[in-house]
Design an enzyme around this catalytic site. Structure first.
Site, PDB file in Angstrom:
ATOM      1  N   GLU A  50      57.043  -9.604  52.329  1.00  0.00           N
ATOM      2  CA  GLU A  50      58.001  -8.687  51.662  1.00  0.00           C
ATOM      3  C   GLU A  50      59.306  -8.727  52.341  1.00  0.00           C
ATOM      4  OE1 GLU A  50      57.734  -6.846  49.255  1.00  0.00           O
ATOM      5  OE2 GLU A  50      55.618  -6.907  48.745  1.00  0.00           O
ATOM      6  N   TYR A 133      61.829   0.633  50.354  1.00  0.00           N
ATOM      7  CA  TYR A 133      60.911  -0.203  49.564  1.00  0.00           C
ATOM      8  C   TYR A 133      59.880  -0.941  50.297  1.00  0.00           C
ATOM      9  CZ  TYR A 133      59.282  -4.538  47.366  1.00  0.00           C
ATOM     10  OH  TYR A 133      58.486  -5.468  47.085  1.00  0.00           O
ATOM     11  N   ASP A 151      61.798  -1.483  43.640  1.00  0.00           N
ATOM     12  CA  ASP A 151      62.654  -2.725  44.009  1.00  0.00           C
ATOM     13  C   ASP A 151      63.545  -2.943  42.760  1.00  0.00           C
ATOM     14  OD1 ASP A 151      60.940  -3.901  42.061  1.00  0.00           O
ATOM     15  OD2 ASP A 151      60.506  -5.776  43.497  1.00  0.00           O
TER      16      ASP A 151
END
Length: 352
Positions: A50, A133, A151
């Site tokens: 991520e 996020y 996102d």
């Protein structure tokens, strides 16, 4: 705002059915069938992915993810590594504050959490480099917390689905609220990955594949036939231009390098010694007055590099001489030094 929360159950079912059949298989992802057989997500691997995927595509980030896991198989090994090694492996991935925060976060996980990632969105948000996020994604994917993962891909999906008229970035709060009305509390991990996949593979910025979209029947933009009008965006400002110079100085065996300050653009990365980056380019004599040594410098060429907020033109000067004090990088081992892309370009021009 075309707000229709009553269709949320149908949207969840349609999206999850599509994901079960058509969602991507990614090296860090636990698919529904994997989860059903007892496989669990590795928070370290998910966190690493991520962070790397912020401002970066899957094809570009994946080799870096594999390289990091090969060298740092656990969060503890990443925390124990010299920061410069982390920066070196990150070189070319861009947005280098991510790498510095990655290392700092790993050390906090090691020292304050016994090597275990916190299991809630709220706790994850307290860690360096983890924003709303990323915290929501890790909490949903790894710990099954019902979060609202939004996102850039999700912003595009929701803005089209609900025909959000407010332009980005002012629309972020509105889009977050609309996305939160749909987010699945029953299968949060799969839902989070499904809606990101929908934006990445179907609801693309250009040429969206609406015929394959599980939300086609509910989509306000599709109904109006103006899908690519969304998300609305404020007019782009022209990128300003800056100018600088760098000095490729070698003794034939090694190259003179310097380290950038920790704070600021390309923080803590290596660079060719150079000048400040200015709005107006001075005369060559002014550039050369800032060279690391008084030599007969030859102009080797100009490198152009586009950052997020400005365009940079770097004049590259080269010379060969005994190296002054500083960081001496063996020419055959430059890959072992944390040179960002713009400096790799400059070094190639200097070497040519």
């Amino acid at each position: 705002m075309n707000n229709r929360p009553h269709d949320a159950p149908a949207l969840r079912v349609a999206l999850l059915d599509w994901y079960d059949a058509s969602g991507r298989t990614l090296p860090w992802r636990i698919r529904p069938e994997d989860r059903a057989s007892g496989v669990v997500a590795n928070p370290y691997a998910v966190w690493l992915s991520e962070i790397m995927l912020q401002q970066t595509t899957v094809p570009h980030a994946t080799p870096y993810w594999e390289k990091f896991l090969a060298e740092f198989p656990t969060v503890e090994t990443l925390a124990d590594a010299p920061r410069d090694r982390v920066l070196t492996l990150w070189a070319g991935l861009g947005y280098y504050a991510r790498a510095r925060n990655l290392h700092k976060c790993a050390q906090i996980i090691r020292d304050e959490h016994d090597g275990v990632f916190p299991g809630s969105e709220a706790a994850l948000l307290k860690l360096p480099g983890i924003g709303p996020y990323t915290a929501a994604a890790i909490a949903a994917i790894c710990y099954g917390e019902a979060t609202n993962v939004v996102d850039g891909n999700v912003e595009r999906v929701i803005s089209r689905l609900r025909a959000v008229q407010t332009p980005l970035p002012p629309a972020k709060a509105e889009i977050n609220a609309l996305a939160g009305e749909i987010a699945s509390p029953e299968r949060p991990a799969d839902y989070a990955q499904a809606i990101m996949d929908l934006g990445a593979t179907i609801c693309r910025p250009k040429n969206p594949d609406c015929e394959a979209c599980p939300w086609q029947a509910h989509c306000a933009a599709y109904t109006a036939g103006n899908m690519t009008d969304y998300p609305k965006k404020l007019p782009k400002k022209k990128l300003p231009t800056r100018y600088g110079a760098v000095f490729y100085l070698t003794d034939g065996e090694a190259l003179l390098l310097a380290r950038r300050p920790d704070k600021g653009l390309l923080g803590a990365m290596m660079e060719l010694p150079g000048t400040p980056w200015l709005v107006v380019a001075p005369d060559a004599a002014d550039w050369l007055s800032l060279a690391p040594a008084k030599l007969n410098w030859e102009e080797a060429g100009i490198v152009e590099h586009v950052f997020t907020h400005f365009r940079l033109f770097l004049t590259v000067y080269r010379a060969q001489s005994e190296l002054p004090e500083g960081i001496h990088a063996p020419l055959h081992d430059l890959k072992d030094f944390a040179l960002p892309s713009v400096m790799v370009k400059a070094a190639m021009v200097g070497k040519a």
